[in-house]
Design an enzyme around this catalytic site. Structure first.
Site, PDB file in Angstrom:
ATOM      1  N   TYR A  16      26.693   2.564 -15.889  1.00 57.54           N
ATOM      2  CA  TYR A  16      27.898   3.241 -15.428  1.00 57.54           C
ATOM      3  C   TYR A  16      29.125   2.387 -15.763  1.00 57.54           C
ATOM      4  O   TYR A  16      30.159   2.919 -16.168  1.00 57.54           O
ATOM      5  CB  TYR A  16      27.820   3.519 -13.920  1.00 57.54           C
ATOM      6  CG  TYR A  16      26.738   4.520 -13.577  1.00 57.54           C
ATOM      7  CD1 TYR A  16      26.963   5.883 -13.704  1.00 57.54           C
ATOM      8  CD2 TYR A  16      25.490   4.100 -13.133  1.00 57.54           C
ATOM      9  CE1 TYR A  16      25.974   6.807 -13.408  1.00 57.54           C
ATOM     10  CE2 TYR A  16      24.490   5.017 -12.824  1.00 57.54           C
ATOM     11  CZ  TYR A  16      24.735   6.363 -12.972  1.00 57.54           C
ATOM     12  OH  TYR A  16      23.745   7.277 -12.683  1.00 57.54           O
ATOM     13  N   ASN A  64      28.243  16.931 -14.322  1.00 57.98           N
ATOM     14  CA  ASN A  64      27.860  17.400 -15.659  1.00 57.98           C
ATOM     15  C   ASN A  64      27.069  18.706 -15.510  1.00 57.98           C
ATOM     16  O   ASN A  64      25.991  18.716 -14.939  1.00 57.98           O
ATOM     17  CB  ASN A  64      27.020  16.326 -16.354  1.00 57.98           C
ATOM     18  CG  ASN A  64      26.471  16.763 -17.686  1.00 57.98           C
ATOM     19  OD1 ASN A  64      26.890  17.748 -18.265  1.00 57.98           O
ATOM     20  ND2 ASN A  64      25.497  16.003 -18.173  1.00 57.98           N
ATOM     21  N   CYS A  71      23.304  12.689 -19.455  1.00 57.59           N
ATOM     22  CA  CYS A  71      23.659  11.815 -18.333  1.00 57.59           C
ATOM     23  C   CYS A  71      22.440  11.030 -17.835  1.00 57.59           C
ATOM     24  O   CYS A  71      22.597  10.010 -17.164  1.00 57.59           O
ATOM     25  CB  CYS A  71      24.302  12.611 -17.202  1.00 57.59           C
ATOM     26  SG  CYS A  71      23.348  14.015 -16.629  1.00 57.59           S
ATOM     27  N   HIS A  72      21.238  11.463 -18.205  1.00 56.93           N
ATOM     28  CA  HIS A  72      20.037  10.706 -17.821  1.00 56.93           C
ATOM     29  C   HIS A  72      19.987   9.344 -18.505  1.00 56.93           C
ATOM     30  O   HIS A  72      19.268   8.458 -18.052  1.00 56.93           O
ATOM     31  CB  HIS A  72      18.766  11.513 -18.129  1.00 56.93           C
ATOM     32  CG  HIS A  72      18.575  11.834 -19.576  1.00 56.93           C
ATOM     33  ND1 HIS A  72      19.185  12.926 -20.181  1.00 56.93           N
ATOM     34  CD2 HIS A  72      17.862  11.214 -20.547  1.00 56.93           C
ATOM     35  CE1 HIS A  72      18.845  12.957 -21.456  1.00 56.93           C
ATOM     36  NE2 HIS A  72      18.039  11.921 -21.706  1.00 56.93           N
ATOM     37  N   GLU A 109      12.051   9.691 -24.368  1.00 62.28           N
ATOM     38  CA  GLU A 109      12.890   9.201 -25.457  1.00 62.28           C
ATOM     39  C   GLU A 109      12.467   7.819 -25.925  1.00 62.28           C
ATOM     40  O   GLU A 109      12.467   7.542 -27.132  1.00 62.28           O
ATOM     41  CB  GLU A 109      14.360   9.215 -25.036  1.00 62.28           C
ATOM     42  CG  GLU A 109      14.901  10.622 -24.868  1.00 62.28           C
ATOM     43  CD  GLU A 109      16.385  10.656 -24.590  1.00 62.28           C
ATOM     44  OE1 GLU A 109      17.057   9.604 -24.670  1.00 62.28           O
ATOM     45  OE2 GLU A 109      16.899  11.756 -24.305  1.00 62.28           O
TER      46      GLU A 109
END
Length: 157
Positions: free
Chosen positions: A88, A111, A119-120, A146
């Site tokens: 952040y 979002n 945003c993850h 990912e």
């Protein structure tokens, strides 16, 4: 329209021209038209993403409003490479306000296009898994997906 994914159901809505909402779980609003090619394309791209064959989405995204700061944060989210994370604080610095880490968290929470605007990929200081409107288990699964795909892609023989 509701799509079944690795993280459970995702409800996706359009404004007719662009994707305007992604929600974890089932949305009980107006059902999509069966001939909606935009939603069909979104479903195909989500399937490819969750199968590890897509690392970026190519979908028109609606302007979902937000303050100037929120829009800057959402733009910064798009710049986070697949399989990577930012804190952040790093996002706050990237949008020009290094002391605004909490405000970045609020912008991520607002979002309306999670997964598509990743945003993850934003974590707490030191890589701590904190804050996610879809729930921390979903955030963990998205990051694990990912990471696995990136390792397999980058280290394939």
């Amino acid at each position: 329209m509701i799509f079944s994914t690795l993280v459970g159901d995702l409800s996706v809505a359009t404004d007719g021209a662009a994707i305007c909402r992604v929600r974890f779980g089932r949305y009980e609003g107006q059902p999509a038209r069966a001939d909606d090619t935009l939603l069909a394309g979104a479903g195909a791209q989500l399937d490819e993403y969750f199968a590890g064959r897509r690392t970026a989405f190519e979908l028109p995204l609606a302007d979902t409003g937000g303050s100037e700061f929120e829009r800057a944060v959402w733009t910064a989210l798009e710049a986070i490479p697949y399989g990577e994370m930012r804190t952040y604080g790093q996002i706050a610095a990237a949008v020009g306000d290094p002391l605004a880490a909490r405000a970045v968290g609020m912008a991520c929470n607002r979002n309306r296009l999670p997964v598509l605007l990743p945003c993850h990929r934003v974590v707490g200081a030191g890589g701590k898994l904190v804050g996610f409107g879809g729930g921390l288990p979903h955030k963990r699964r998205l990051l694990e997906l990912e990471a696995r795909v990136r390792v397999e892609r980058d280290f394939a023989p």
